[in-house]
Design a protein around this motif. Structure first.
Motif, PDB file in Angstrom:
ATOM      1  N   GLU A 214       0.847  -1.297   0.091  1.00 14.48           N
ATOM      2  CA  GLU A 214      -0.181  -0.015   0.019  1.00 14.48           C
ATOM      3  C   GLU A 214       1.053   1.175   0.095  1.00 14.48           C
ATOM      4  OE1 GLU A 214      -2.662  -0.339   3.397  1.00 14.48           O
ATOM      5  OE2 GLU A 214      -3.946  -1.847   2.349  1.00 14.48           O
ATOM      6  N   VAL A 215       1.853   1.167   0.872  1.00 14.97           N
ATOM      7  CA  VAL A 215       2.969   2.357   0.912  1.00 14.97           C
ATOM      8  C   VAL A 215       3.653   2.619  -0.429  1.00 14.97           C
ATOM      9  CG1 VAL A 215       4.945   3.476   1.976  1.00 14.97           C
ATOM     10  CG2 VAL A 215       3.208   2.282   3.157  1.00 14.97           C
ATOM     11  N   LEU A 216       3.982   1.465  -0.932  1.00 12.76           N
ATOM     12  CA  LEU A 216       4.679   1.468  -2.243  1.00 12.76           C
ATOM     13  C   LEU A 216       3.935   1.971  -3.363  1.00 12.76           C
ATOM     14  CD1 LEU A 216       6.852  -1.666  -2.092  1.00 12.76           C
ATOM     15  CD2 LEU A 216       7.636   0.862  -1.969  1.00 12.76           C
ATOM     16  N   ASP A 217       2.471   1.790  -3.270  1.00 20.52           N
ATOM     17  CA  ASP A 217       1.472   2.335  -4.593  1.00 20.52           C
ATOM     18  C   ASP A 217       1.227   3.779  -4.152  1.00 20.52           C
ATOM     19  OD1 ASP A 217       1.046  -0.300  -5.541  1.00 20.52           O
ATOM     20  OD2 ASP A 217      -0.844  -0.648  -4.340  1.00 20.52           O
ATOM     21  N   LEU A 218       1.143   4.377  -2.981  1.00 19.37           N
ATOM     22  CA  LEU A 218       1.123   5.696  -2.819  1.00 19.37           C
ATOM     23  C   LEU A 218       2.392   6.405  -3.158  1.00 19.37           C
ATOM     24  CD1 LEU A 218      -0.177   5.707   0.995  1.00 19.37           C
ATOM     25  CD2 LEU A 218      -1.296   6.507  -1.077  1.00 19.37           C
ATOM     26  N   CYS A 219       3.779   5.806  -3.084  1.00 21.21           N
ATOM     27  CA  CYS A 219       4.877   6.518  -3.532  1.00 21.21           C
ATOM     28  C   CYS A 219       4.947   6.322  -4.811  1.00 21.21           C
ATOM     29  CB  CYS A 219       6.051   5.543  -2.959  1.00 21.21           C
ATOM     30  SG  CYS A 219       6.278   5.908  -1.086  1.00 21.21           S
ATOM     31  N   GLN A 220       4.393   5.506  -5.672  1.00 13.13           N
ATOM     32  CA  GLN A 220       4.462   5.552  -7.195  1.00 13.13           C
ATOM     33  C   GLN A 220       3.588   6.552  -7.708  1.00 13.13           C
ATOM     34  OE1 GLN A 220       4.828   1.835  -8.739  1.00 13.13           O
ATOM     35  NE2 GLN A 220       4.901   2.951 -10.763  1.00 13.13           N
ATOM     36  N   ASP A 221       2.448   7.050  -6.907  1.00 12.91           N
ATOM     37  CA  ASP A 221       1.650   8.042  -7.484  1.00 12.91           C
ATOM     38  C   ASP A 221       2.214   9.577  -6.770  1.00 12.91           C
ATOM     39  OD1 ASP A 221       0.024   6.243  -8.703  1.00 12.91           O
ATOM     40  OD2 ASP A 221      -1.253   5.998  -6.763  1.00 12.91           O
ATOM     41  N   ASP A 222       3.097   9.488  -5.952  1.00 14.86           N
ATOM     42  CA  ASP A 222       3.758  10.658  -5.197  1.00 14.86           C
ATOM     43  C   ASP A 222       5.087  10.800  -5.316  1.00 14.86           C
ATOM     44  OD1 ASP A 222       4.021  12.969  -3.612  1.00 14.86           O
ATOM     45  OD2 ASP A 222       2.567  12.484  -2.256  1.00 14.86           O
ATOM     46  N   PRO A 223       5.872  11.413  -6.062  1.00 14.76           N
ATOM     47  CA  PRO A 223       7.458  11.509  -6.041  1.00 14.76           C
ATOM     48  C   PRO A 223       7.780  12.008  -5.051  1.00 14.76           C
ATOM     49  CG  PRO A 223       6.493  12.023  -8.143  1.00 14.76           C
ATOM     50  CD  PRO A 223       5.208  12.025  -7.459  1.00 14.76           C
ATOM     51  N   GLU A 224       7.229  13.048  -4.191  1.00 15.70           N
ATOM     52  CA  GLU A 224       7.747  13.661  -3.326  1.00 15.70           C
ATOM     53  C   GLU A 224       7.767  12.532  -2.039  1.00 15.70           C
ATOM     54  OE1 GLU A 224       6.261  17.602  -2.191  1.00 15.70           O
ATOM     55  OE2 GLU A 224       6.303  18.135  -4.541  1.00 15.70           O
ATOM     56  N   LEU A 225       6.672  12.116  -1.877  1.00 15.46           N
ATOM     57  CA  LEU A 225       6.456  11.049  -0.739  1.00 15.46           C
ATOM     58  C   LEU A 225       7.544   9.948  -0.826  1.00 15.46           C
ATOM     59  CD1 LEU A 225       4.965   9.580   1.594  1.00 15.46           C
ATOM     60  CD2 LEU A 225       3.627   8.665   0.224  1.00 15.46           C
ATOM     61  N   ASP A 226       7.616   9.565  -2.283  1.00 15.56           N
ATOM     62  CA  ASP A 226       8.885   8.351  -2.661  1.00 15.56           C
ATOM     63  C   ASP A 226      10.168   8.729  -2.060  1.00 15.56           C
ATOM     64  OD1 ASP A 226       9.391   5.932  -3.907  1.00 15.56           O
ATOM     65  OD2 ASP A 226      10.455   7.424  -5.324  1.00 15.56           O
ATOM     66  N   HIS A 227      10.555  10.144  -2.537  1.00 19.82           N
ATOM     67  CA  HIS A 227      12.008  10.654  -2.075  1.00 19.82           C
ATOM     68  C   HIS A 227      11.944  10.722  -0.492  1.00 19.82           C
ATOM     69  CE1 HIS A 227      15.499  12.729  -2.478  1.00 19.82           C
ATOM     70  NE2 HIS A 227      15.150  13.545  -2.057  1.00 19.82           N
ATOM     71  N   ALA A 228      11.023  11.447  -0.018  1.00 19.00           N
ATOM     72  CA  ALA A 228      10.911  11.570   1.542  1.00 19.00           C
ATOM     73  C   ALA A 228      11.184  10.231   2.076  1.00 19.00           C
ATOM     74  CB  ALA A 228       9.899  12.337   1.849  1.00 19.00           C
ATOM     75  N   LEU A 229      10.432   9.221   1.827  1.00 17.24           N
ATOM     76  CA  LEU A 229      10.395   7.893   2.483  1.00 17.24           C
ATOM     77  C   LEU A 229      11.645   7.353   2.222  1.00 17.24           C
ATOM     78  CD1 LEU A 229       8.846   5.877   4.386  1.00 17.24           C
ATOM     79  CD2 LEU A 229       7.914   4.940   2.109  1.00 17.24           C
ATOM     80  N   LEU A 230      12.065   7.166   1.036  1.00 17.58           N
ATOM     81  CA  LEU A 230      13.481   6.587   0.690  1.00 17.58           C
ATOM     82  C   LEU A 230      14.518   7.241   1.419  1.00 17.58           C
ATOM     83  CD1 LEU A 230      14.803   4.347  -1.037  1.00 17.58           C
ATOM     84  CD2 LEU A 230      15.251   6.262  -2.691  1.00 17.58           C
ATOM     85  N   SER A 231      14.471   8.558   1.341  1.00 11.28           N
ATOM     86  CA  SER A 231      15.457   9.216   2.276  1.00 11.28           C
ATOM     87  C   SER A 231      15.574   8.990   3.930  1.00 11.28           C
ATOM     88  CB  SER A 231      15.504  10.804   1.990  1.00 11.28           C
ATOM     89  OG  SER A 231      15.751  11.426   0.716  1.00 11.28           O
ATOM     90  N   TYR A 232      14.517   8.908   4.202  1.00 13.92           N
ATOM     91  CA  TYR A 232      14.382   8.220   5.884  1.00 13.92           C
ATOM     92  C   TYR A 232      14.945   6.911   6.027  1.00 13.92           C
ATOM     93  CZ  TYR A 232      12.434   7.665  10.303  1.00 13.92           C
ATOM     94  OH  TYR A 232      12.285   7.183  11.591  1.00 13.92           O
TER      95      TYR A 232
END
Length: 133
Positions: free
Chosen positions: A86-104
């Motif tokens: 579910e989180v990865l699906d959200l990240c696919q749709d939101d590059p800013e979330l993807d970057h922030a989560l990956l950085s964290y």
């Protein structure tokens, strides 16, 4: 938080085992969790203790999606649980979330590697070899 759900673990609960399938993670709200590593012929070696505000589990992000450590609640733990898919699906749709989560998560991985190195040197290396210099 839209895909998170509240969960809890009683003291002594094994939350996951090293080598098991990693398909979720948690953010600890209250309580403590020991991260440990299997040591043949011995009890698991505790690498780090996580408390409130800490992320539990990063292996869901990296193939082969297997836990690198084990985890056990040392007190009553209340946490937010997130399903990786579910989180990865959200990240696919939101590059800013993807970057922030990956950085964290990269920061979490680095911290865990340093903690594991220090703890294993403390346990098995020459006296004082795990201490920060």
């Amino acid at each position: 938080m839209a895909v998170g759900r509240e969960t809890s673990f009683e003291a002594g609960t094994r939350i996951f085992e090293e080598g098991g399938r990693a398909d979720r993670f948690w953010v600890i709200h209250t309580g403590n969790v020991n991260l440990d590593v299997h040591v043949p012929g011995r009890h698991p070696a505790v690498i780090e203790t996580l408390g409130p505000g800490r992320m539990l589990g990063w292996s869901w992000l990296c193939p082969p999606h297997e836990w690198h450590l084990g985890a056990e609640a040392t007190s009553l733990v209340r946490a937010w649980e997130f399903e990786a898919a579910e989180v990865l699906d959200l990240c696919q749709d939101d590059p800013e979330l993807d970057h922030a989560l990956l950085s964290y998560v990269v920061g979490v991985i680095g911290s865990r590697l340093r903690a594991a190195r220090t703890r294993l040197l403390d346990l098995y290396g020459p006296y004082g070899s795990g201490s920060a210099g």
